[in-house]
Design a protein around this motif. Structure first.
Motif, short mmCIF file in Angstrom:
data_model
loop_
_atom_site.label_atom_id
_atom_site.label_comp_id
_atom_site.label_asym_id
_atom_site.label_seq_id
_atom_site.Cartn_x
_atom_site.Cartn_y
_atom_site.Cartn_z
N ILE A 158 -1.60 -20.51 5.45
CA ILE A 158 -2.32 -21.34 4.47
C ILE A 158 -1.35 -22.14 3.62
O ILE A 158 -1.54 -23.36 3.42
N VAL A 159 -0.32 -21.50 3.11
CA VAL A 159 0.70 -22.21 2.31
C VAL A 159 1.29 -23.36 3.11
O VAL A 159 1.43 -24.48 2.61
N THR A 160 1.62 -23.08 4.35
CA THR A 160 2.20 -24.11 5.22
C THR A 160 1.21 -25.23 5.46
O THR A 160 1.57 -26.42 5.38
N GLY A 161 -0.04 -24.89 5.73
CA GLY A 161 -1.08 -25.90 5.96
C GLY A 161 -1.31 -26.78 4.75
O GLY A 161 -1.44 -28.01 4.87
N VAL A 162 -1.39 -26.18 3.58
CA VAL A 162 -1.56 -26.96 2.35
C VAL A 162 -0.36 -27.89 2.16
O VAL A 162 -0.51 -29.07 1.80
N GLY A 163 0.83 -27.39 2.43
CA GLY A 163 2.04 -28.22 2.33
C GLY A 163 2.01 -29.40 3.28
O GLY A 163 2.39 -30.52 2.92
N ILE A 164 1.52 -29.17 4.49
CA ILE A 164 1.40 -30.27 5.46
C ILE A 164 0.44 -31.33 4.95
O ILE A 164 0.74 -32.53 4.99
N VAL A 165 -0.70 -30.90 4.45
CA VAL A 165 -1.70 -31.85 3.93
C VAL A 165 -1.12 -32.63 2.75
O VAL A 165 -1.27 -33.86 2.67
N LEU A 166 -0.47 -31.93 1.82
CA LEU A 166 0.11 -32.62 0.67
C LEU A 166 1.16 -33.63 1.09
O LEU A 166 1.20 -34.77 0.59
N THR A 167 2.03 -33.24 2.01
CA THR A 167 3.06 -34.15 2.49
C THR A 167 2.44 -35.36 3.17
O THR A 167 2.84 -36.51 2.91
N ALA A 203 6.45 -30.67 0.86
CA ALA A 203 7.62 -30.18 1.59
C ALA A 203 8.06 -28.83 1.05
O ALA A 203 8.46 -27.95 1.83
N ALA A 204 7.98 -28.64 -0.26
CA ALA A 204 8.35 -27.35 -0.85
C ALA A 204 7.47 -26.23 -0.27
O ALA A 204 7.96 -25.15 0.08
N LEU A 205 6.17 -26.49 -0.16
CA LEU A 205 5.27 -25.48 0.39
C LEU A 205 5.53 -25.23 1.88
O LEU A 205 5.51 -24.08 2.34
N VAL A 206 5.74 -26.30 2.63
CA VAL A 206 6.04 -26.13 4.07
C VAL A 206 7.32 -25.34 4.25
O VAL A 206 7.39 -24.42 5.07
N LEU A 207 8.35 -25.68 3.48
CA LEU A 207 9.62 -24.96 3.59
C LEU A 207 9.47 -23.50 3.18
O LEU A 207 10.05 -22.61 3.81
N ALA A 208 8.68 -23.24 2.15
CA ALA A 208 8.46 -21.85 1.73
C ALA A 208 7.67 -21.08 2.79
O ALA A 208 8.05 -19.95 3.15
N ILE A 264 7.59 -36.19 10.61
CA ILE A 264 6.36 -35.89 11.34
C ILE A 264 6.57 -34.76 12.34
O ILE A 264 5.74 -33.85 12.46
N VAL A 265 7.71 -34.77 13.02
CA VAL A 265 8.03 -33.69 13.96
C VAL A 265 8.07 -32.35 13.22
O VAL A 265 7.51 -31.35 13.69
N GLY A 266 8.70 -32.34 12.06
CA GLY A 266 8.77 -31.11 11.26
C GLY A 266 7.39 -30.62 10.84
O GLY A 266 7.11 -29.43 10.90
N LEU A 303 11.40 -22.13 12.54
CA LEU A 303 12.78 -22.56 12.32
C LEU A 303 12.96 -24.02 12.71
O LEU A 303 13.55 -24.81 11.96
N LEU A 304 12.46 -24.39 13.87
CA LEU A 304 12.57 -25.78 14.32
C LEU A 304 11.84 -26.72 13.36
O LEU A 304 12.32 -27.82 13.06
N GLY A 305 10.69 -26.27 12.86
CA GLY A 305 9.95 -27.06 11.89
C GLY A 305 10.73 -27.27 10.60
O GLY A 305 10.79 -28.38 10.07
N VAL A 306 11.34 -26.21 10.11
CA VAL A 306 12.16 -26.31 8.89
C VAL A 306 13.33 -27.26 9.11
O VAL A 306 13.60 -28.14 8.28
#
Length: 128
Positions: free
Chosen positions: A62-71, A80-85, A3-5, A116-119
């Motif tokens: 947007i990629v990061t936001g979609v990744g957050i929603v999917l996770t 997680a793959a989208l958030v990391l990308a 959740i922190v990430g 970086l901290l998020g990753v």
């Protein structure tokens, strides 16, 4: 830590939406000129490049936001793959900035520390 990430990645995405606004809509405004250390003439010449760069920042957000929603909705691997990308690319771009112009390390820090901290938090959360 997961959740922190995701929260940190979300903050990074919001920062990049703001950067998108600056680069794509407010590039020639006085406050933006001061932020980026440019003259009005430099801003006019670079306006098309800034517009394009702004959209890159938006797409990373947007990629990061979609990744957050999917996770958050249970599609952890894809999300997680989208958030990391997305967040990883934000951090990588900050490295390019500081390597190409060390005088911009403050901007690179603002642009890259939160992603970086998020990753890191996301990777730790996924490993747990």
């Amino acid at each position: 830590m997961l959740i922190v990430g995701l929260v940190l990645a979300g903050v990074a995405a919001l920062i990049h939406v703001y950067i998108f606004y600056l680069e794509s809509f407010a590039w020639t405004e006085k406050r933006t000129l001061a932020t980026f250390g440019m003259t009005a003439q430099e801003a006019e010449v670079t306006k098309p490049l800034a517009l394009n760069q702004g959209y890159y920042n938006l797409f990373l957000a947007i990629v990061t936001g979609v990744g957050i929603v999917l996770t958050a909705t249970g599609s952890t691997a894809a999300g997680a793959a989208l958030v990391l990308a997305g967040a990883g690319s934000m951090f990588a771009a900050s490295l390019v900035l500081v390597i190409s112009d060390p005088s911009k390390r403050g901007a690179a820090l603002k642009q890259g520390l939160v992603p970086l901290l998020g990753v890191l938090a996301l990777v730790i959360g996924l490993a747990a």
